[in-house]
Design an enzyme around this catalytic site. Structure first.
Site, PDB file in Angstrom:
ATOM      1  N   TYR A 191       9.966 -34.961 -17.899  1.00 32.38           N
ATOM      2  CA  TYR A 191       8.528 -34.690 -17.783  1.00 32.38           C
ATOM      3  C   TYR A 191       8.053 -34.840 -16.340  1.00 32.38           C
ATOM      4  CZ  TYR A 191       7.880 -39.751 -17.522  1.00 32.38           C
ATOM      5  OH  TYR A 191       7.934 -41.051 -17.129  1.00 32.38           O
ATOM      6  N   ARG A 238      -3.044   3.142   8.854  1.00 35.19           N
ATOM      7  CA  ARG A 238      -3.419   1.861   8.242  1.00 35.19           C
ATOM      8  C   ARG A 238      -2.214   0.944   8.122  1.00 35.19           C
ATOM      9  NH1 ARG A 238      -7.995   2.591   4.362  1.00 35.19           N
ATOM     10  NH2 ARG A 238      -8.513   4.779   4.416  1.00 35.19           N
ATOM     11  N   LYS A 244       0.828  -1.202   0.000  1.00 32.29           N
ATOM     12  CA  LYS A 244       0.000   0.000   0.000  1.00 32.29           C
ATOM     13  C   LYS A 244       0.869   1.261   0.000  1.00 32.29           C
ATOM     14  CE  LYS A 244      -3.847  -0.024   2.356  1.00 32.29           C
ATOM     15  NZ  LYS A 244      -4.681  -0.134   3.533  1.00 32.29           N
ATOM     16  N   HIS A 264     -14.754  -8.040   2.520  1.00 30.58           N
ATOM     17  CA  HIS A 264     -13.478  -8.737   2.702  1.00 30.58           C
ATOM     18  C   HIS A 264     -13.531 -10.220   2.441  1.00 30.58           C
ATOM     19  CE1 HIS A 264     -12.279  -5.234   5.379  1.00 30.58           C
ATOM     20  NE2 HIS A 264     -11.627  -5.172   4.238  1.00 30.58           N
ATOM     21  N   ARG A 317      -3.971  -1.160  -6.027  1.00 31.40           N
ATOM     22  CA  ARG A 317      -3.147  -2.371  -5.956  1.00 31.40           C
ATOM     23  C   ARG A 317      -3.577  -3.273  -7.095  1.00 31.40           C
ATOM     24  NH1 ARG A 317      -6.064  -4.437  -0.428  1.00 31.40           N
ATOM     25  NH2 ARG A 317      -8.131  -4.529  -1.293  1.00 31.40           N
ATOM     26  N   CYS A 340       6.266 -39.312 -11.150  1.00 30.53           N
ATOM     27  CA  CYS A 340       4.851 -39.666 -11.223  1.00 30.53           C
ATOM     28  C   CYS A 340       4.192 -39.707  -9.846  1.00 30.53           C
ATOM     29  CB  CYS A 340       4.651 -40.980 -11.962  1.00 30.53           C
ATOM     30  SG  CYS A 340       5.431 -42.371 -11.149  1.00 30.53           S
ATOM     31  N   SER A 346      11.337 -43.345 -13.548  1.00 26.63           N
ATOM     32  CA  SER A 346      10.250 -42.462 -13.138  1.00 26.63           C
ATOM     33  C   SER A 346      10.287 -42.388 -11.610  1.00 26.63           C
ATOM     34  CB  SER A 346       8.916 -43.020 -13.623  1.00 26.63           C
ATOM     35  OG  SER A 346       7.886 -42.165 -13.188  1.00 26.63           O
ATOM     36  N   GLY A 387      -8.115  -6.879   4.892  1.00 24.93           N
ATOM     37  CA  GLY A 387      -8.936  -6.922   6.097  1.00 24.93           C
ATOM     38  C   GLY A 387      -8.348  -7.693   7.259  1.00 24.93           C
ATOM     39  N   MET A 407      -5.541  -7.026   8.981  1.00 25.92           N
ATOM     40  CA  MET A 407      -4.914  -6.210  10.023  1.00 25.92           C
ATOM     41  C   MET A 407      -5.772  -4.961  10.296  1.00 25.92           C
ATOM     42  SD  MET A 407      -0.930  -6.631   9.172  1.00 25.92           S
ATOM     43  CE  MET A 407      -1.148  -6.390   7.435  1.00 25.92           C
TER      44      MET A 407
HETATM   45  C1  PEP Z   1       4.886 -43.259  -5.920  1.00 23.29           C
HETATM   46  O1  PEP Z   1       5.246 -44.038  -5.050  1.00 23.29           O
HETATM   47  O2  PEP Z   1       5.226 -42.068  -5.959  1.00 23.29           O
HETATM   48  C2  PEP Z   1       4.004 -43.730  -7.016  1.00 23.29           C
HETATM   49  C3  PEP Z   1       3.694 -42.934  -8.011  1.00 23.29           C
HETATM   50  O3  PEP Z   1       3.457 -44.960  -6.896  1.00 23.29           O
HETATM   51  P1  PEP Z   1       2.237 -45.300  -5.905  1.00 23.29           P
HETATM   52  O4  PEP Z   1       1.708 -44.016  -5.404  1.00 23.29           O
HETATM   53  O5  PEP Z   1       1.282 -46.071  -6.711  1.00 23.29           O
HETATM   54  O6  PEP Z   1       2.944 -46.107  -4.869  1.00 23.29           O
END
Ligand code: PEP
Ligand code: MG
Length: 887
Positions: free
Chosen positions: A856, A92, A22, A452, A336, A836, A768, A101, A103
């Site tokens: 990925y 303020r 502010k 707020h 803002r 994953c 992975s 809102g 503070m």
């Molecule tokens: C993991 O362990 O991160 C995974 C992807 O396999 P799961 O969650 O099926 O054990």
């Protein structure tokens, strides 16, 4: 000497860390020549020093405040406490990140028994002067002296009743003087002191109170939710007052340069005539829409519009502006970057690129990936019959169904029990924040779109309806009525935050359609990002959804989920119960056909993109009935039907369950350990995968299967399983004469795999990182129940900064990932790497994966858009610094 206090003309917008958001903006606006009431800002450092010194304002800071005050007095020609021309100021808070809102604020400071007379004289408006004074006493007593507002409200109400008035504007100057006397008596009763009359004393007390409010309960909760560090502290802005409550040519309001709900390019906001700043944001009176001002005060509206355009151009972002009109003159109190819904964020980002205001990368960086969730949420099916009970203001889009609750604590309690609730309140106050977090949606009977908590709900992506005045709430009896209809605590309602409608019961919902702008923004993200995004999907329907959301492949297909289908589980159980290999293969053959069908569907959905299929992972007992329940059944049968075949069957089952039960199932007979002990199961799965790939190839659709072995810790485990995969695949391919490339890789989810990744890479085409298990095995925390048992306390007490199952632990688990990537690529430079675990759909973890050089991330289908955006943001922010940044 360090500088702690800055006049508005001494700062600029780059000084957020010192002046707070502010303060920095007030300075910037002063410098670009906008009509900003003058003032000064006390730095965040002063706040931090205040806490360090045990809540003491140092002499240096005090001195600098007094000097700044003198300069303010000079500039305005008024003096604090002067009985002829008194200066009145607002005090303020203003932290580095906006915390609407959370503070405290004190307005009209400088008023006392003498200055009030001067104000009456100068404005020629006695009524206004005494009303302002009583507002000051009320606010100061609450914020600074800690007296509950209830006492003042009650007294005011009694006075009104006594005089036979309905609303405040009916009170005369004399009436307000009576109220002031009453208010002072309340202060004396509650605090045993006279209301402070010395304006300088008032000022320092108010500054301290604002510093203190940095650590009030709701500010702490808000910071925790929004991940704002506690160490930042708040700045304090002391600004000369302008008055929106000087009569019908005065007013106050909030304007957004674009619609914060939809992103539409059009001035949007609300105002109240003859009212003071907090009346609009506090949500107590329901304000007018901003376009009404165009008719009411055309010149002021024109000037406001021009100022809004100037500010938006200057900041190159949508602005949220507070303004006051004092006797026909416009003042800007604050600007803002406006908070906005995901829909608006996307729309505004894309529009501003089209208008040439910002570039594509800026647009990408402007949208919070987590916020995209809102767009992916359900809404009410348009074809469904909807019979609105009533309608309020559409404060935050999205639809929700839940049981009505009237109290934030109750919402939190029921939310914890997994119940879906809708929090219904007369008005939303920042104190309700924990209830808003827990509820599916929020409904208020009073207050505007910029109140707020409505802003807070919007930021969280919760559906919200405000100002639904036909809703009469009876908190005592836990019910609300609309006309003759009574809705009680626990009754189910549905709300549509996009239209403001409230319906009884549940209503059919549909999944969201993604707007053209959304797709465009994500396509820009795809052009920028240097890391792939795949999805975790176990069936053709999810795979299609993932593909639609832009997944570039499947990063994890958990084949056990196919086993869990209620129609398949008896076959899986028979397979597990089989006494020998021959018997087992009978059931495996049946499963093969089922799995093959699923794989075909997934390959087809992914149209030639890679599909990583993981062979069976969980311990076998997960497919069998619960041991305790079985024991109860067997005991019952032993008493009631000792010779029945049913008992014999159950006893056999129980024996097997006992055999398979494990002390520590997550460290037990699972993953590739199953494949090594029961090769026929893995063989069946590989056969199903390759058969499916053959079928799909024959249809002319390309396939890229990637067969993944779970829970490998030693290279020999993978070596054996790879051999099994290759032999089986070769058999199928040579039998069918259909050949295609496929990969064999492994999950890295135990520390030994990461530590020996160079050896493991000898047998792997890809890694992975299964960070769910890797987090479990690195910390030694059970992924199933650590959160419920102790992890929550760990996080609350800051033993750990975050939940490592939600946000990747870069320091430990991350180190293993870096090691795994580096060692693996040493052996095989073209080794593919991905993640994953659940972290693949979380923005900070995605940033880490980019920095660690993974190819990925893979996450659930609904998080794919988020991951695409987060991946692009990580690329833009760290391009060129990969590897160095991790070291
Ligand atoms: C993991 O362990 O991160 C995974 C992807 O396999 P799961 O969650 O099926 O054990
Ligand atoms: Mg795992």
């Amino acid at each position: 000497m360090e500088k702690y206090v800055y006049l508005f003309n001494e700062g600029n917008s780059d000084m957020r860390n010192i002046l707070g958001g502010k303060g920095a903006n007030l300075a910037e606006m002063t410098n670009i020549g906008l009509p900003v009431p003058f003032g000064f800002t006390i730095s965040t450092q002063a706040c931090n020093d205040y806490y360090k010194a045990g809540k003491k304002i140092s002499d240096t800071v005090e001195q600098q405040i007094l000097v700044a005050l003198e300069q303010l007095e000079e500039k305005t020609g008024k003096k604090l406490g002067d009985v002829t021309n008194p200066l009145l100021v607002s005090v303020r808070s203003g932290s580095v990140f906006s915390m609407p809102g959370m503070m405290d604020t004190v307005l009209n400071l400088g008023m006392n028994d003498e200055t009030v007379k001067a104000v009456a004289r100068l404005t020629n408006n006695e009524r206004f002067a005494y009303d302002s004074y009583r507002r000051f006493i009320q606010m100061f007593s609450n914020v600074v002296l800690g007296i509950d507002l209830f006492y003042f409200e009650q007294f005011l109400e009694e006075t009104r009743e006594k005089k036979g008035y309905k609303v405040d504007p009916e009170l005369t100057a004399e009436d307000w003087q009576e109220v002031i006397a009453g208010y002072k008596a309340i202060v004396k009763r509650q605090k045993k002191i006279e209301f402070p009359q010395n304006p300088q004393e008032q000022l320092f007390l108010a500054i301290r109170a604002v510093f203190d409010s940095w650590n009030n309960q709701r500010a702490i909760v808000y910071r925790r939710i929004h991940k704002i560090p506690d160490s930042l502290g708040t700045a304090v802005n002391v600004q000369s007052m302008v008055f929106g409550n000087m009569g019908n040519d005065s007013g106050t309001g909030v304007a957004f340069t674009r619609n914060p709900s939809t992103g539409e390019h059009q001035l949007y906001g609300e105002y109240l005539m003859n009212a003071q700043g907090e009346d609009v944001v506090a949500g107590i009176r329901t304000p007018e829409a901003i376009h009404v001002l165009e008719k009411e005060m055309p010149d002021v509206y024109k000037k406001l519009l021009a100022t809004c355009q100037l500010l938006e151009k200057h900041y190159q972002d949508m602005q949220d502006i507070e303004f006051t009109i004092e006797r026909g003159e416009l003042f800007i109190l604050q600007t803002r970057n406006g908070k906005r819904t995901a829909q608006a964020a996307v729309q505004i980002g894309v529009d501003m690129v089209r208008e040439g205001i910002i570039d594509k990368e800026t647009a990408i960086l402007r949208v919070d990936p987590e916020q995209l969730n809102q767009l992916l949420h359900r809404r009410i099916d348009q074809t469904a019959k909807r019979v609105p009970l009533t309608k309020g203001l559409p404060a935050s889009p999205g639809a929700a169904t839940g049981a009505v609750v009237f109290d934030a604590d109750e919402a939190e309690q029921l939310g914890k029990e997994g119940k879906k609730v809708i929090l219904v309140r007369p008005e939303t106050t920042p104190d309700d924040i924990h209830g808003i977090v827990a509820a599916e949606a929020v409904v208020t009977s009073r207050g505007g779109m910029t109140s707020h908590a409505a802003v807070v709900a919007r930021g969280m992506g919760k559906a919200c309806i405000c100002g639904c005045e036909s809703l009469k709430i009876d908190l005592k009896n836990k019910l609300f009525t609309v006309g003759d209809t009574v809705v009680k605590y626990g009754d189910i309602i549905t709300i549509d935050g996009s239209t403001g409608e409230i319906m009884l019961g549940g209503v059919a919902m549909i999944e969201p359609q993604l707007s053209e702008e959304f797709k465009l923004l994500l396509s820009w993200a795809d052009q920028v990002r240097e890391i792939g995004v795949r999805a975790n999907a176990d069936n053709p329907v999810d795979a299609r959804k993932a593909f639609e959301f832009g997944a570039g492949g499947i990063g994890l297909c958990r084949t056990e989920h196919m086993f869990m289908d209620p129609k398949r589980i008896p076959i899986v159980q028979s397979m597990i119960l089989a006494e020998n290999y021959e018997d087992r293969t009978v059931f495996l053959d049946q499963l093969l056909i089922m799995q093959q069908g699923d794989f075909e569907g997934i390959f087809e959905a992914m149209e030639g993109h890679p599909v990583t299929i993981r062979l069976l992972d969980p311990p076998m007992h997960e497919f069998l009935p619960d041991k305790e329940e079985l024991l109860v059944e067997v005991t019952k049968l032993q008493l009631t039907a000792p010779d029945s075949p049913e008992l014999a069957e159950k006893e056999r089952l129980l024996k097997k369950v006992n055999q398979l039960s494990e002390f520590n199932p997550m460290l037990g007979h699972r993953g590739c350990r199953l494949g090594i002990i029961y090769p026929e199961i893995y063989e069946m799965q590989v056969r199903a995968i390759i058969n499916a790939a053959v079928k799909v190839t024959e249809k002319g659709i390309p396939v890229k299967p990637e067969i993944m072995i779970p829970l490998v810790g030693h290279v020999n485990e993978l070596k054996r399983m790879r051999q099994l995969v290759e032999e089986t695949a070769e058999q199928v391919m040579s039998a069918t004469g259909v050949y295609f490339d496929y990969l064999v890789g492994t999950m890295i989810e135990v520390p030994r795999a990461a530590l020996t990744a160079d050896r493991i890479a000898e047998q792997a085409d890809f890694f992975s990182f299964g960070t769910n298990d890797l987090t479990q095995t690195t910390f030694g925390f059970s992924r199933d129940d650590a959160e419920g048992k102790f992890l929550q306390t760990y996080i609350e007490q800051k033993v750990l900064p975050e939940n490592p199952f939600a946000i990747l632990d870069r320091e430990g688990v991350g180190k293993l990932i870096e090691m795994g990537v580096t060692l693996g690529r040493k052996t095989k430079s073209n080794l593919k790497t991905g993640i994953c675990g659940e972290h693949g759909g979380e923005k900070s973890s995605i940033e880490f994966c980019y920095l660690a050089g993974l190819d990925y991330v893979s996450c659930s289908p609904y998080r794919v858009p988020l991951a695409r955006l987060a991946a692009a943001q990580a690329t833009i922010q760290h391009r060129g610094s990969i590897v160095e940044a991790v070291r």
